[in-house]
Design a protein around this motif. Structure first.
Motif, PDB file in Angstrom:
ATOM      1  N   ALA A  34       3.095 -12.646 -23.439  1.00 38.67           N
ATOM      2  CA  ALA A  34       1.627 -12.877 -23.241  1.00 38.67           C
ATOM      3  C   ALA A  34       1.372 -12.997 -21.914  1.00 38.67           C
ATOM      4  O   ALA A  34       0.732 -12.300 -21.322  1.00 38.67           O
ATOM      5  N   ILE A  35       2.097 -13.794 -20.916  1.00 40.13           N
ATOM      6  CA  ILE A  35       2.424 -14.131 -19.894  1.00 40.13           C
ATOM      7  C   ILE A  35       2.451 -12.653 -19.046  1.00 40.13           C
ATOM      8  O   ILE A  35       1.779 -12.379 -18.226  1.00 40.13           O
ATOM      9  N   MET A  36       3.188 -11.768 -19.520  1.00 37.45           N
ATOM     10  CA  MET A  36       3.408 -10.356 -18.659  1.00 37.45           C
ATOM     11  C   MET A  36       1.975  -9.695 -18.791  1.00 37.45           C
ATOM     12  O   MET A  36       1.971  -8.839 -18.117  1.00 37.45           O
ATOM     13  N   GLN A  37       1.241  -9.910 -20.041  1.00 37.01           N
ATOM     14  CA  GLN A  37      -0.160  -9.282 -20.196  1.00 37.01           C
ATOM     15  C   GLN A  37      -1.101  -9.842 -19.056  1.00 37.01           C
ATOM     16  O   GLN A  37      -2.086  -8.887 -18.748  1.00 37.01           O
ATOM     17  N   TRP A  38      -1.284 -10.593 -18.776  1.00 37.31           N
ATOM     18  CA  TRP A  38      -2.268 -11.521 -17.835  1.00 37.31           C
ATOM     19  C   TRP A  38      -2.114 -11.990 -16.573  1.00 37.31           C
ATOM     20  O   TRP A  38      -2.850 -12.035 -15.667  1.00 37.31           O
ATOM     21  N   ASN A  39      -0.881 -12.210 -16.300  1.00 33.83           N
ATOM     22  CA  ASN A  39      -0.478 -12.702 -15.050  1.00 33.83           C
ATOM     23  C   ASN A  39      -0.310 -11.700 -13.662  1.00 33.83           C
ATOM     24  O   ASN A  39       0.764 -11.380 -13.150  1.00 33.83           O
ATOM     25  N   ALA A  40      -1.610 -11.541 -13.242  1.00 37.15           N
ATOM     26  CA  ALA A  40      -1.695 -10.693 -12.190  1.00 37.15           C
ATOM     27  C   ALA A  40      -2.906 -10.902 -11.558  1.00 37.15           C
ATOM     28  O   ALA A  40      -3.877 -11.054 -12.226  1.00 37.15           O
ATOM     29  N   ALA A  41      -3.129 -10.752 -10.231  1.00 31.52           N
ATOM     30  CA  ALA A  41      -4.473 -11.305  -9.562  1.00 31.52           C
ATOM     31  C   ALA A  41      -5.109 -10.002  -9.693  1.00 31.52           C
ATOM     32  O   ALA A  41      -6.446 -10.040  -9.363  1.00 31.52           O
ATOM     33  N   SER A  42      -4.783  -8.825  -9.571  1.00 29.16           N
ATOM     34  CA  SER A  42      -5.481  -7.403  -9.481  1.00 29.16           C
ATOM     35  C   SER A  42      -4.761  -6.473 -10.279  1.00 29.16           C
ATOM     36  O   SER A  42      -3.401  -6.654 -10.838  1.00 29.16           O
ATOM     37  N   ASP A  43      -5.444  -5.363 -10.764  1.00 32.01           N
ATOM     38  CA  ASP A  43      -5.064  -4.279 -11.478  1.00 32.01           C
ATOM     39  C   ASP A  43      -3.757  -3.441 -10.967  1.00 32.01           C
ATOM     40  O   ASP A  43      -2.993  -2.718 -11.503  1.00 32.01           O
ATOM     41  N   TRP A  54      -1.075  -4.841  -9.534  1.00 32.21           N
ATOM     42  CA  TRP A  54      -0.102  -5.766  -9.585  1.00 32.21           C
ATOM     43  C   TRP A  54       0.171  -5.884 -11.178  1.00 32.21           C
ATOM     44  O   TRP A  54      -0.658  -5.871 -12.017  1.00 32.21           O
ATOM     45  N   HIS A  55       1.629  -6.381 -11.471  1.00 34.62           N
ATOM     46  CA  HIS A  55       1.914  -6.795 -12.723  1.00 34.62           C
ATOM     47  C   HIS A  55       2.995  -7.819 -12.849  1.00 34.62           C
ATOM     48  O   HIS A  55       3.877  -7.986 -11.743  1.00 34.62           O
ATOM     49  N   GLU A  68       5.106  -7.869  -9.278  1.00 31.61           N
ATOM     50  CA  GLU A  68       5.409  -7.010  -8.459  1.00 31.61           C
ATOM     51  C   GLU A  68       4.172  -5.890  -8.254  1.00 31.61           C
ATOM     52  O   GLU A  68       3.290  -5.805  -9.142  1.00 31.61           O
ATOM     53  N   ALA A  69       3.941  -5.226  -7.156  1.00 30.39           N
ATOM     54  CA  ALA A  69       2.775  -4.272  -6.884  1.00 30.39           C
ATOM     55  C   ALA A  69       3.488  -3.182  -7.973  1.00 30.39           C
ATOM     56  O   ALA A  69       4.583  -2.850  -8.119  1.00 30.39           O
ATOM     57  N   LYS A  70       2.465  -2.670  -8.524  1.00 29.10           N
ATOM     58  CA  LYS A  70       2.743  -1.276  -9.416  1.00 29.10           C
ATOM     59  C   LYS A  70       3.183  -0.186  -8.592  1.00 29.10           C
ATOM     60  O   LYS A  70       4.263   0.444  -8.957  1.00 29.10           O
ATOM     61  N   ASP A  71       3.017  -0.111  -7.296  1.00 27.22           N
ATOM     62  CA  ASP A  71       3.615   0.847  -6.474  1.00 27.22           C
ATOM     63  C   ASP A  71       4.957   0.659  -6.093  1.00 27.22           C
ATOM     64  O   ASP A  71       5.415   1.735  -5.100  1.00 27.22           O
ATOM     65  N   GLY A  72       5.415  -0.372  -6.280  1.00 30.35           N
ATOM     66  CA  GLY A  72       6.936  -0.735  -5.950  1.00 30.35           C
ATOM     67  C   GLY A  72       7.106  -1.265  -4.517  1.00 30.35           C
ATOM     68  O   GLY A  72       8.027  -1.491  -4.236  1.00 30.35           O
ATOM     69  N   SER A  73       5.996  -1.487  -3.627  1.00 27.95           N
ATOM     70  CA  SER A  73       6.091  -1.792  -2.384  1.00 27.95           C
ATOM     71  C   SER A  73       6.322  -3.062  -2.129  1.00 27.95           C
ATOM     72  O   SER A  73       6.958  -3.667  -1.014  1.00 27.95           O
ATOM     73  N   MET A  74       6.364  -4.079  -2.963  1.00 26.21           N
ATOM     74  CA  MET A  74       6.516  -5.569  -2.672  1.00 26.21           C
ATOM     75  C   MET A  74       6.578  -6.521  -4.210  1.00 26.21           C
ATOM     76  O   MET A  74       6.000  -6.033  -5.161  1.00 26.21           O
ATOM     77  N   GLY A  75       7.122  -7.440  -4.319  1.00 26.80           N
ATOM     78  CA  GLY A  75       7.266  -8.306  -5.293  1.00 26.80           C
ATOM     79  C   GLY A  75       7.854  -9.782  -4.971  1.00 26.80           C
ATOM     80  O   GLY A  75       8.207 -10.002  -3.960  1.00 26.80           O
ATOM     81  N   PHE A  76       7.692 -10.700  -5.895  1.00 27.73           N
ATOM     82  CA  PHE A  76       8.382 -12.108  -5.656  1.00 27.73           C
ATOM     83  C   PHE A  76       8.460 -12.739  -6.910  1.00 27.73           C
ATOM     84  O   PHE A  76       7.722 -12.304  -7.909  1.00 27.73           O
ATOM     85  N   ASP A  77       9.201 -13.894  -6.884  1.00 29.72           N
ATOM     86  CA  ASP A  77       9.395 -14.516  -8.046  1.00 29.72           C
ATOM     87  C   ASP A  77       8.638 -15.972  -8.047  1.00 29.72           C
ATOM     88  O   ASP A  77       8.522 -16.463  -7.027  1.00 29.72           O
ATOM     89  N   PHE A  78       7.943 -16.170  -9.051  1.00 30.17           N
ATOM     90  CA  PHE A  78       7.332 -17.461  -9.204  1.00 30.17           C
ATOM     91  C   PHE A  78       8.380 -18.436 -10.367  1.00 30.17           C
ATOM     92  O   PHE A  78       8.293 -18.050 -11.321  1.00 30.17           O
TER      93      PHE A  78
END
Length: 139
Positions: free
Chosen positions: A25-34, A36-37, A56-66
């Protein structure tokens, strides 16, 4: 400085809690905008247990771990955790027409407080929308 965001979720506490602590479920909702995922999530819901999600940004440009560690859990009421040198408190307040989810967290020093508030609020709003959609789908 502490920042607080909240959202009303029109669903039973059991449904809200499950959506908050279930990796799929977290993988479905945990993003601030469309654009990102969340590509992975893990939850070991116990005091001392770890949690993590990869955003991660869907375009692969950046990402981070929380990621962090749970410090207090009261089922259907409260989750507290540490991530780095910061803390997060998530309150689940049952009301007559759903659940008020309130997050209070330590601000970080890189981004302005208002930007942090807006990002966390956007994720929380997506959470509320996800739960409402799941509830409608399952009824």
């Amino acid at each position: 400085m502490k920042i607080t965001v909240e959202a009303k979720v029109a669903a039973p506490i059991e449904t809200v809690w499950r959506a908050w602590i279930t990796p799929a479920a977290i993988m479905q909702w945990n993003a601030a905008s469309d654009d990102w995922h969340t590509t992975s999530a893990s939850v070991d819901l116990q005091v001392g247990g770890a949690f993590s999600s990869r955003m991660e940004a869907k375009d692969g440009s950046m990402g981070f771990d929380f990621a962090g560690t749970y410090t207090k859990i009261v089922e259907h009421e409260l989750i507290e955790c540490q991530f780095g040198d910061r803390s997060l408190q998530v309150e689940f307040i049952t009301t007559t027409d759903g659940v008020l989810v309130r997050e209070t967290f330590d601000a970080e020093n890189v981004f302005p407080a208002e930007q942090q508030r807006a990002g966390w609020q956007a994720i929380l709003n997506r959470f509320a929308s996800y739960v409402a959609a799941e509830l409608a789908h399952n009824n």
